[in-house]
Design a protein around this motif. Sequence first.
Motif, PDB file in Angstrom:
ATOM      1  N   CYS A   6       0.828  -1.208   0.000  1.00 38.83           N
ATOM      2  CA  CYS A   6       0.000   0.000   0.000  1.00 38.83           C
ATOM      3  C   CYS A   6       0.862   1.257   0.000  1.00 38.83           C
ATOM      4  O   CYS A   6       0.588   2.222  -0.709  1.00 38.83           O
ATOM      5  CB  CYS A   6      -0.897   0.016   1.232  1.00 38.83           C
ATOM      6  SG  CYS A   6      -2.150  -1.261   1.184  1.00 38.83           S
ATOM      7  N   HIS A  33      -3.714  -4.659  -7.394  1.00 38.88           N
ATOM      8  CA  HIS A  33      -3.693  -4.268  -5.988  1.00 38.88           C
ATOM      9  C   HIS A  33      -5.044  -3.665  -5.579  1.00 38.88           C
ATOM     10  O   HIS A  33      -5.589  -3.983  -4.527  1.00 38.88           O
ATOM     11  CB  HIS A  33      -2.569  -3.265  -5.740  1.00 38.88           C
ATOM     12  CG  HIS A  33      -2.444  -2.855  -4.313  1.00 38.88           C
ATOM     13  ND1 HIS A  33      -1.583  -3.467  -3.428  1.00 38.88           N
ATOM     14  CD2 HIS A  33      -3.083  -1.905  -3.597  1.00 38.88           C
ATOM     15  CE1 HIS A  33      -1.713  -2.902  -2.244  1.00 38.88           C
ATOM     16  NE2 HIS A  33      -2.614  -1.950  -2.307  1.00 38.88           N
ATOM     17  N   CYS A  37      -7.816  -4.384  -2.365  1.00 42.59           N
ATOM     18  CA  CYS A  37      -7.389  -3.488  -1.290  1.00 42.59           C
ATOM     19  C   CYS A  37      -8.338  -2.304  -1.189  1.00 42.59           C
ATOM     20  O   CYS A  37      -8.178  -1.307  -1.886  1.00 42.59           O
ATOM     21  CB  CYS A  37      -5.967  -3.021  -1.511  1.00 42.59           C
ATOM     22  SG  CYS A  37      -5.346  -2.132  -0.087  1.00 42.59           S
ATOM     23  N   CYS A  40      -6.980   1.326  -0.334  1.00 41.27           N
ATOM     24  CA  CYS A  40      -6.329   2.028  -1.436  1.00 41.27           C
ATOM     25  C   CYS A  40      -7.342   2.568  -2.438  1.00 41.27           C
ATOM     26  O   CYS A  40      -7.151   3.641  -2.992  1.00 41.27           O
ATOM     27  CB  CYS A  40      -5.314   1.124  -2.137  1.00 41.27           C
ATOM     28  SG  CYS A  40      -3.731   1.047  -1.288  1.00 41.27           S
TER      29      CYS A  40
HETATM   30 ZN   LIG Z   1      -3.403  -1.117  -0.669  1.00 41.94          ZN
END
Ligand SMILES: [Zn+2]
Length: 82
Positions: A6, A33, A37, A40
């Motif tokens: 991250c 990602h 996630c 994020c």
């Molecule tokens: Zn992340």
Amino acid sequence: MLKLMCKEFIMDFLSDYLDGTLTPDVITALERHLQDCEPCVAYLNTYKKTRELTGRAGRAEMPTEMKVRLREFLLKQLTKGK
Ligand SMILES: [Zn+2]
């Protein structure tokens, strides 16, 4: 396969990602990602909105609110799980 943390995503690639200056490899890694996630994704949305609000004035100074959010975000990422 390139795997991102991250912190790397936020600190190193986020603005380049939105500027469209990354290589396809990195873009793929970023999107992967983002798929799993949530923090994020939330951060990306906030960042995008902030950029829209501040206009397309190139490398504008990061607003104070963004700095605060960024610090909170990173702190959370660093302290969770272990
Ligand atoms: Zn992340």
